[in-house]
Design an enzyme around this catalytic site. Sequence first.
Site, mmCIF file in Angstrom:
data_model
loop_
_atom_site.group_PDB
_atom_site.id
_atom_site.type_symbol
_atom_site.label_atom_id
_atom_site.label_comp_id
_atom_site.label_asym_id
_atom_site.label_seq_id
_atom_site.Cartn_x
_atom_site.Cartn_y
_atom_site.Cartn_z
ATOM 1 N N ASP A 169 0.827 -1.208 0.000
ATOM 2 C CA ASP A 169 0.000 0.000 0.000
ATOM 3 C C ASP A 169 0.861 1.257 0.000
ATOM 4 O O ASP A 169 0.625 2.171 0.786
ATOM 5 C CB ASP A 169 -0.955 -0.015 1.206
ATOM 6 C CG ASP A 169 -1.825 -1.267 1.236
ATOM 7 O OD1 ASP A 169 -1.264 -2.353 1.463
ATOM 8 O OD2 ASP A 169 -3.029 -1.169 1.011
ATOM 9 N N ASP A 198 -1.584 -2.633 -4.036
ATOM 10 C CA ASP A 198 -1.884 -1.197 -3.971
ATOM 11 C C ASP A 198 -0.609 -0.387 -4.214
ATOM 12 O O ASP A 198 0.116 -0.051 -3.286
ATOM 13 C CB ASP A 198 -2.565 -0.797 -2.657
ATOM 14 C CG ASP A 198 -4.045 -1.151 -2.642
ATOM 15 O OD1 ASP A 198 -4.531 -1.688 -3.658
ATOM 16 O OD2 ASP A 198 -4.704 -0.890 -1.623
ATOM 17 N N TYR A 201 -2.035 4.345 -6.243
ATOM 18 C CA TYR A 201 -3.227 5.097 -5.791
ATOM 19 C C TYR A 201 -3.624 6.190 -6.787
ATOM 20 O O TYR A 201 -4.243 7.180 -6.412
ATOM 21 C CB TYR A 201 -3.027 5.677 -4.377
ATOM 22 C CG TYR A 201 -3.064 4.609 -3.309
ATOM 23 C CD1 TYR A 201 -1.967 3.779 -3.100
ATOM 24 C CD2 TYR A 201 -4.203 4.410 -2.538
ATOM 25 C CE1 TYR A 201 -2.006 2.777 -2.140
ATOM 26 C CE2 TYR A 201 -4.240 3.408 -1.572
ATOM 27 C CZ TYR A 201 -3.152 2.598 -1.381
ATOM 28 O OH TYR A 201 -3.194 1.606 -0.445
ATOM 29 N N ASN A 235 -6.737 -3.718 -4.577
ATOM 30 C CA ASN A 235 -7.967 -3.097 -5.088
ATOM 31 C C ASN A 235 -7.681 -1.812 -5.871
ATOM 32 O O ASN A 235 -8.426 -1.469 -6.791
ATOM 33 C CB ASN A 235 -8.963 -2.832 -3.957
ATOM 34 C CG ASN A 235 -8.374 -2.019 -2.830
ATOM 35 O OD1 ASN A 235 -7.345 -2.402 -2.278
ATOM 36 N ND2 ASN A 235 -8.988 -0.903 -2.493
ATOM 37 N N HIS A 320 -3.634 -9.485 -1.041
ATOM 38 C CA HIS A 320 -3.841 -8.094 -0.638
ATOM 39 C C HIS A 320 -4.720 -7.960 0.601
ATOM 40 O O HIS A 320 -4.384 -7.280 1.553
ATOM 41 C CB HIS A 320 -4.411 -7.275 -1.801
ATOM 42 C CG HIS A 320 -4.494 -5.818 -1.468
ATOM 43 N ND1 HIS A 320 -3.376 -5.071 -1.160
ATOM 44 C CD2 HIS A 320 -5.542 -4.977 -1.346
ATOM 45 C CE1 HIS A 320 -3.743 -3.837 -0.876
ATOM 46 N NE2 HIS A 320 -5.045 -3.742 -0.974
ATOM 47 N N HIS A 330 -11.741 -2.379 6.690
ATOM 48 C CA HIS A 330 -11.762 -3.562 5.826
ATOM 49 C C HIS A 330 -12.019 -4.817 6.658
ATOM 50 O O HIS A 330 -11.503 -5.884 6.358
ATOM 51 C CB HIS A 330 -10.455 -3.694 5.049
ATOM 52 C CG HIS A 330 -10.122 -2.472 4.242
ATOM 53 N ND1 HIS A 330 -10.990 -1.949 3.316
ATOM 54 C CD2 HIS A 330 -9.033 -1.666 4.238
ATOM 55 C CE1 HIS A 330 -10.440 -0.884 2.769
ATOM 56 N NE2 HIS A 330 -9.272 -0.680 3.306
ATOM 57 N N HIS A 357 -3.595 -3.833 2.474
ATOM 58 C CA HIS A 357 -4.967 -3.319 2.461
ATOM 59 C C HIS A 357 -5.308 -2.464 3.679
ATOM 60 O O HIS A 357 -5.813 -1.358 3.521
ATOM 61 C CB HIS A 357 -5.953 -4.485 2.324
ATOM 62 C CG HIS A 357 -7.295 -4.096 1.779
ATOM 63 N ND1 HIS A 357 -7.467 -3.116 0.823
ATOM 64 C CD2 HIS A 357 -8.540 -4.569 2.065
ATOM 65 C CE1 HIS A 357 -8.755 -3.011 0.542
ATOM 66 N NE2 HIS A 357 -9.425 -3.864 1.279
ATOM 67 N N VAL A 358 -5.085 -2.980 4.886
ATOM 68 C CA VAL A 358 -5.325 -2.189 6.096
ATOM 69 C C VAL A 358 -4.060 -1.363 6.335
ATOM 70 O O VAL A 358 -2.967 -1.920 6.404
ATOM 71 C CB VAL A 358 -5.614 -3.105 7.297
ATOM 72 C CG1 VAL A 358 -5.818 -2.287 8.558
ATOM 73 C CG2 VAL A 358 -6.827 -3.971 7.004
ATOM 74 N N HIS A 359 -4.229 -0.045 6.448
ATOM 75 C CA HIS A 359 -3.062 0.839 6.487
ATOM 76 C C HIS A 359 -2.484 0.932 7.892
ATOM 77 O O HIS A 359 -2.531 1.969 8.559
ATOM 78 C CB HIS A 359 -3.421 2.213 5.926
ATOM 79 C CG HIS A 359 -3.903 2.126 4.515
ATOM 80 N ND1 HIS A 359 -4.716 3.049 3.920
ATOM 81 C CD2 HIS A 359 -3.685 1.170 3.575
ATOM 82 C CE1 HIS A 359 -4.976 2.671 2.685
ATOM 83 N NE2 HIS A 359 -4.371 1.539 2.453
HETATM 84 FE FE LIG Z 1 -6.156 -1.949 -0.543
#
Ligand SMILES: [Fe+2]
Length: 469
Positions: A169, A198, A201, A235, A320, A330, A357-359
Amino acid sequence: MAKMGTSSRVAAAIVVVLGFVLSLAVVCNGGKTSSFVRKVEKTVDMPLDSDVFKVPPGYNAPQQVHITQGDQLGKALIVSWVTVEEPGSNTVLYWSAYSKKQKSEGKVTTYKFYNYTSGYIHHTTIRNLKFNTKYYYVVGIGHTERQFWFITPPEVGPDVPYTFGLIGDLGQSFDSNKTLTHYELNPQKGQAVLFVGDLSYADNYPNHDNVRWDTWGRFTERSVAYQPWIWTAGNHEIDFAPELGETKPFKPYTHRYHVPYKASGSTAPFWYSVKRASAYIIVLSSYSAYGKYTPQYKWLEQELPKVNRSETPWLIVLMHSPWYNSYNYHYMEGETMRVMYEPWFVKYKVDVVFAGHVHAYERSERISNVAYNIVNGICIPVKDQSAPVYITIGDGGNLEGLATNMTEPQPAYSAYREASFGHATFDIKNRTHAYYGWHRNQDGYAVTVDSMWFFNRYYHPVDDSTSAQ
Ligand SMILES: [Fe+2]
Ligand SMILES: *[C@@H]1O[C@H](CO)[C@@H](O)[C@H](O)[C@H]1NC(C)=O
Ligand SMILES: *[C@@H]1O[C@H](CO)[C@@H](O)[C@H](O)[C@H]1NC(C)=O
Ligand SMILES: *[C@@H]1O[C@H](CO)[C@@H](O)[C@H](O)[C@H]1NC(C)=O
Ligand SMILES: *[C@@H]1O[C@H](CO)[C@@H](O)[C@H](O)[C@H]1NC(C)=O
Ligand SMILES: *[C@@H]1O[C@H](CO)[C@@H](O)[C@H](O)[C@H]1NC(C)=O
């Protein structure tokens, strides 16, 4: 409210006490939630005129140079780059101290996205490389030439040491730049990056402004032109935008980032595998069909029995969307895929699963949750020495900012969690031991905040939990 009779009040109290005892059994003994809180500052993207986005000088100069593994064994490499003024040459010129100059020819492609037209995107595969060798390579032949280098991995074998970097990410904010800098200056010296999805962005910009794919390519070149990054689709790679007339998912990603999926019998670039040193790396797609009878399911079903732990003791899976995540972001998005594949991960003794995915950052205990069968009610994760450790490393630093809101109390399966940006390294020593360390951007380059000695699940399957027993 109606008055309760004594007996029903006693019954209610028993239910409450029982419920409390049950919830204690389920949620207590959680691991550590870090008390570290960083300075509150907004995560913003670096402006277009930033130093890291500078276009290399010279007519038709190659930019956004990046490399990734080009076969399953590590004897091939895909070199990719973009030219802007004209297509120019698809040739990569390469040599080592022990070999004369050789050439490899590739292909060029372009794509349109809404009103954006890409530059000329080149992909050239170099084959029959020698293991464990430093090569120099040149792209841009005929116009402005640029030279880089890479080191091929050692030949695959059970005790071959190797250090992977872990980034997810990433995006292109000032924090992303800090993460990349910390990775580069980490004395642990990652030799290849496992990237958990990711990338740019760009889709957060109006019309998914693909100029931000180009800036991301230029930003990351300083690492990925010299060491392979193994790609996973997230995503933010989907770019499905019917409102813009863009209905072909993954269009920018698949044009820009090639992976050697055919070498592992995959039929799509979103799931594949590579061997590198003593590791077998399986990349899965959270955003492609994974139900029974789907191409990804059939591939994985055939893939797992192929892993020969005598050759590659370390079985690593990248995806991801995490299966075990105790943040309020998420939450449970990975659940349906977990239900499909977790029994296989336990059966085949996967060592570790990395997701993004989870930041934020989180590491689980070795746990599984595979006993449930709709009617038996056995749906609580339990400690399981055949199960992988699940690590969420979606803390690269993108413009969406940190995930700070966690479920409380910390569930028992969660060993460590912290909402900070950073990266990690997975340092394989031999067939039994690997040292894992997570680094946060606020610390010195050598500081590991969360670490763990991994014991290999095939050769040394003893409890390697970090929690006090
Ligand atoms: Fe993501
Ligand atoms: C694309 O369209 C947007 C508005 O719809 C505009 O601001 C932008 O300049 C256009 N870009 C190009 C390359 O034409
Ligand atoms: C990004 O990081 C590099 C290396 O630390 C530094 O030289 C550069 O100035 C940074 N750029 C921005 C825009 O922060
Ligand atoms: C697994 O790898 C070992 C070591 O390379 C080799 O000797 C063995 O034949 C392989 N097993 C299979 C089933 O291919
Ligand atoms: C954290 O998330 C929970 C669940 O989504 C929500 O109810 C709560 O309001 C959130 N807390 C904060 C401070 O945002
Ligand atoms: C494997 O590496 C670990 C950690 O460095 C070390 O303690 C162990 O002795 C090594 N095993 C062998 C067989 O060399």
